[in-house]
Enzyme design. Sequence first.
Site, PDB file in Angstrom:
ATOM      1  N   ARG A  41     -19.368  15.828  19.698  1.00 51.47           N
ATOM      2  CA  ARG A  41     -19.243  16.248  18.299  1.00 51.47           C
ATOM      3  C   ARG A  41     -18.962  17.753  18.244  1.00 51.47           C
ATOM      4  O   ARG A  41     -18.131  18.225  17.471  1.00 51.47           O
ATOM      5  CB  ARG A  41     -20.527  15.917  17.535  1.00 51.47           C
ATOM      6  CG  ARG A  41     -20.668  14.446  17.190  1.00 51.47           C
ATOM      7  CD  ARG A  41     -21.829  14.201  16.243  1.00 51.47           C
ATOM      8  NE  ARG A  41     -23.108  14.218  16.920  1.00 51.47           N
ATOM      9  CZ  ARG A  41     -23.750  13.143  17.366  1.00 51.47           C
ATOM     10  NH1 ARG A  41     -23.213  11.945  17.230  1.00 51.47           N
ATOM     11  NH2 ARG A  41     -24.931  13.232  17.951  1.00 51.47           N
TER      12      ARG A  41
ATOM     13  N   ASN B 108     -13.361  -2.645   7.668  1.00 55.52           N
ATOM     14  CA  ASN B 108     -13.217  -2.984   9.075  1.00 55.52           C
ATOM     15  C   ASN B 108     -12.119  -2.103   9.678  1.00 55.52           C
ATOM     16  O   ASN B 108     -10.978  -2.122   9.214  1.00 55.52           O
ATOM     17  CB  ASN B 108     -12.837  -4.471   9.163  1.00 55.52           C
ATOM     18  CG  ASN B 108     -12.702  -4.938  10.592  1.00 55.52           C
ATOM     19  OD1 ASN B 108     -12.512  -4.141  11.515  1.00 55.52           O
ATOM     20  ND2 ASN B 108     -12.793  -6.230  10.781  1.00 55.52           N
TER      21      ASN B 108
ATOM     22  N   ASP C   5     -16.283   3.151   8.121  1.00 54.31           N
ATOM     23  CA  ASP C   5     -17.322   2.373   8.796  1.00 54.31           C
ATOM     24  C   ASP C   5     -17.538   1.089   8.009  1.00 54.31           C
ATOM     25  O   ASP C   5     -17.295   1.040   6.803  1.00 54.31           O
ATOM     26  CB  ASP C   5     -18.639   3.158   8.901  1.00 54.31           C
ATOM     27  CG  ASP C   5     -19.519   2.658  10.043  1.00 54.31           C
ATOM     28  OD1 ASP C   5     -19.528   3.300  11.109  1.00 54.31           O
ATOM     29  OD2 ASP C   5     -20.193   1.617   9.869  1.00 54.31           O
TER      30      ASP C   5
ATOM     31  N   CYS D  17     -18.463   3.005  24.847  1.00 55.70           N
ATOM     32  CA  CYS D  17     -19.850   3.077  25.330  1.00 55.70           C
ATOM     33  C   CYS D  17     -20.244   1.757  25.975  1.00 55.70           C
ATOM     34  O   CYS D  17     -21.422   1.474  26.169  1.00 55.70           O
ATOM     35  CB  CYS D  17     -20.802   3.430  24.188  1.00 55.70           C
ATOM     36  SG  CYS D  17     -20.753   2.257  22.840  1.00 55.70           S
TER      37      CYS D  17
HETATM   38  N1  SAH Z   1     -19.548   8.279  15.987  1.00 56.38           N
HETATM   39  C1  SAH Z   1     -20.819   7.936  15.408  1.00 56.38           C
HETATM   40  C2  SAH Z   1     -21.413   6.700  16.056  1.00 56.38           C
HETATM   41  C3  SAH Z   1     -20.570   5.454  15.950  1.00 56.38           C
HETATM   42  S1  SAH Z   1     -21.439   3.991  16.269  1.00 56.38           S
HETATM   43  C4  SAH Z   1     -21.753   9.146  15.479  1.00 56.38           C
HETATM   44  O1  SAH Z   1     -21.385  10.155  16.085  1.00 56.38           O
HETATM   45  O2  SAH Z   1     -22.847   9.074  14.926  1.00 56.38           O
HETATM   46  C5  SAH Z   1     -20.351   2.746  15.819  1.00 56.38           C
HETATM   47  C6  SAH Z   1     -20.218   2.480  14.326  1.00 56.38           C
HETATM   48  O3  SAH Z   1     -19.216   1.480  14.157  1.00 56.38           O
HETATM   49  C7  SAH Z   1     -21.446   1.942  13.620  1.00 56.38           C
HETATM   50  O4  SAH Z   1     -21.753   2.793  12.539  1.00 56.38           O
HETATM   51  C8  SAH Z   1     -21.032   0.554  13.075  1.00 56.38           C
HETATM   52  O5  SAH Z   1     -21.538   0.315  11.766  1.00 56.38           O
HETATM   53  C9  SAH Z   1     -19.544   0.679  13.034  1.00 56.38           C
HETATM   54  N2  SAH Z   1     -18.743  -0.541  13.174  1.00 56.38           N
HETATM   55  C10 SAH Z   1     -18.910  -1.562  14.035  1.00 56.38           C
HETATM   56  N3  SAH Z   1     -17.874  -2.428  13.964  1.00 56.38           N
HETATM   57  C11 SAH Z   1     -17.042  -1.948  13.017  1.00 56.38           C
HETATM   58  C12 SAH Z   1     -15.791  -2.374  12.489  1.00 56.38           C
HETATM   59  N4  SAH Z   1     -15.173  -3.451  12.948  1.00 56.38           N
HETATM   60  N5  SAH Z   1     -15.209  -1.622  11.535  1.00 56.38           N
HETATM   61  C13 SAH Z   1     -15.814  -0.508  11.079  1.00 56.38           C
HETATM   62  N6  SAH Z   1     -16.977  -0.037  11.561  1.00 56.38           N
HETATM   63  C14 SAH Z   1     -17.582  -0.752  12.502  1.00 56.38           C
END
Ligand code: SAH
Length: 397
Positions: free
Chosen positions: A213, A280, A251, A341
Amino acid sequence: MTQKRILLKSGKERSILQRHPWVFSGAIASVSGDPQPGETVEICSAGGERLGWAAYSPHSSIRARIWSFDPDEVIDAEFFIRKIQAAAYLRHLLALTAETNAYRLIHGEADGIPGLVVDLYPETAVVQILSAGAEYWREVIVDLIQQITGCKAVVERSDVEIRQLEGLPIREGVIRGGEIPGLLKIEENGIHYWVDVVGGQKTGFYLDQRQNRKRLTQFARDREVLNAFCYTGGFTLSAMAGGAKSVLSIDSSAAALRLAAKNLELNGFDSTRNEWLEGNVFHELRLLRDRNKKFDLIVLDPPKFAPTSAQAQKAARAYKDINLLGFKLLRKGGILFTFSCSGGIGRELFQKIVADAALDAGVEARIVEVLSQSGDHPVALNFPESAYLKGLICIVG
Ligand code: SAH
């Protein structure tokens, strides 16, 4: 009393001699002494050599997790004090307090405590107990965490699926210190965030992305940014702090987006420069592509598509899909921060997927930096599985 003991099959001591902490069911010749779930067992080679002490996990294919490779070590509260103190000292060496007041204190096997994750937030520790062995020592461990860190409250988030593989029930909630405020406030790299340690994802915040970040901040000035899978806005606020022209954040979780909006407000960033989109990512990126929308900087930080290598193939298609769309949405000179991840996808495979995505998108791109999890999620050299977060910064030529 008969010693509780696991006798390995001939030749199966090899990985243990290399100090890998997992004993798979297929490596075991016999179990004696009727150990109960989580109880400490001695591990012996077929030739009778004493190899160390492990926690017995009868319901998991990882049948035992090694506490100590020293046959003379005693697994007791003192043992856990030493391990937790060693983990705390490592974090002290990392001088984390200069950049954050929330970090991972115990990273499971990588800190020598298989199945235990502890994240420290202001005055609050959040624990995840993921194996029968850690569960067996739960009370001792939780007391020690409280004593050693001085935290007021302990929250348990043992709510992840892998507990079921260990035959353990889901358990969550405040387990020490009574009530805690609904949201905790943390500060990371000068940015403030509200964290929901009880109801949020993981232990509330993706602490593993802290350095990435920060890195994004340095690329963001005057750029039009797309942050896909934004959760509570970590990369969004980092882009804002770095002077981004605009950010579109996507998200699928409405709860995460509500908190993200609160976080934007908390930092006083200009909300007219940001748009939150609940949807999505796979679908929304296609819509953006169809509208011929372009960005200067894109973050793709999806959830774990492949927790283990069994799901790797399906996950590879999903990674390829979003990265392909990501490349198509970038202007020339645009920058992609792309992550995986998934434990089931190795670094090499991830790079290959991103390369294939660039090829199919018809763009030329270069890796300018390789990223990984922050240092409070260390990687034990004897346990390469602890390196799970892979990231690339690519520039489109
Ligand atoms: N980058 C973020 C962490 C991401 S975690 C940070 O720094 O805090 C992954 C995220 O993807 C979660 O918030 C989850 O709600 C979202 N997610 C999972 N599948 C998804 C999809 N198909 N479309 C949109 N968001 C999704």
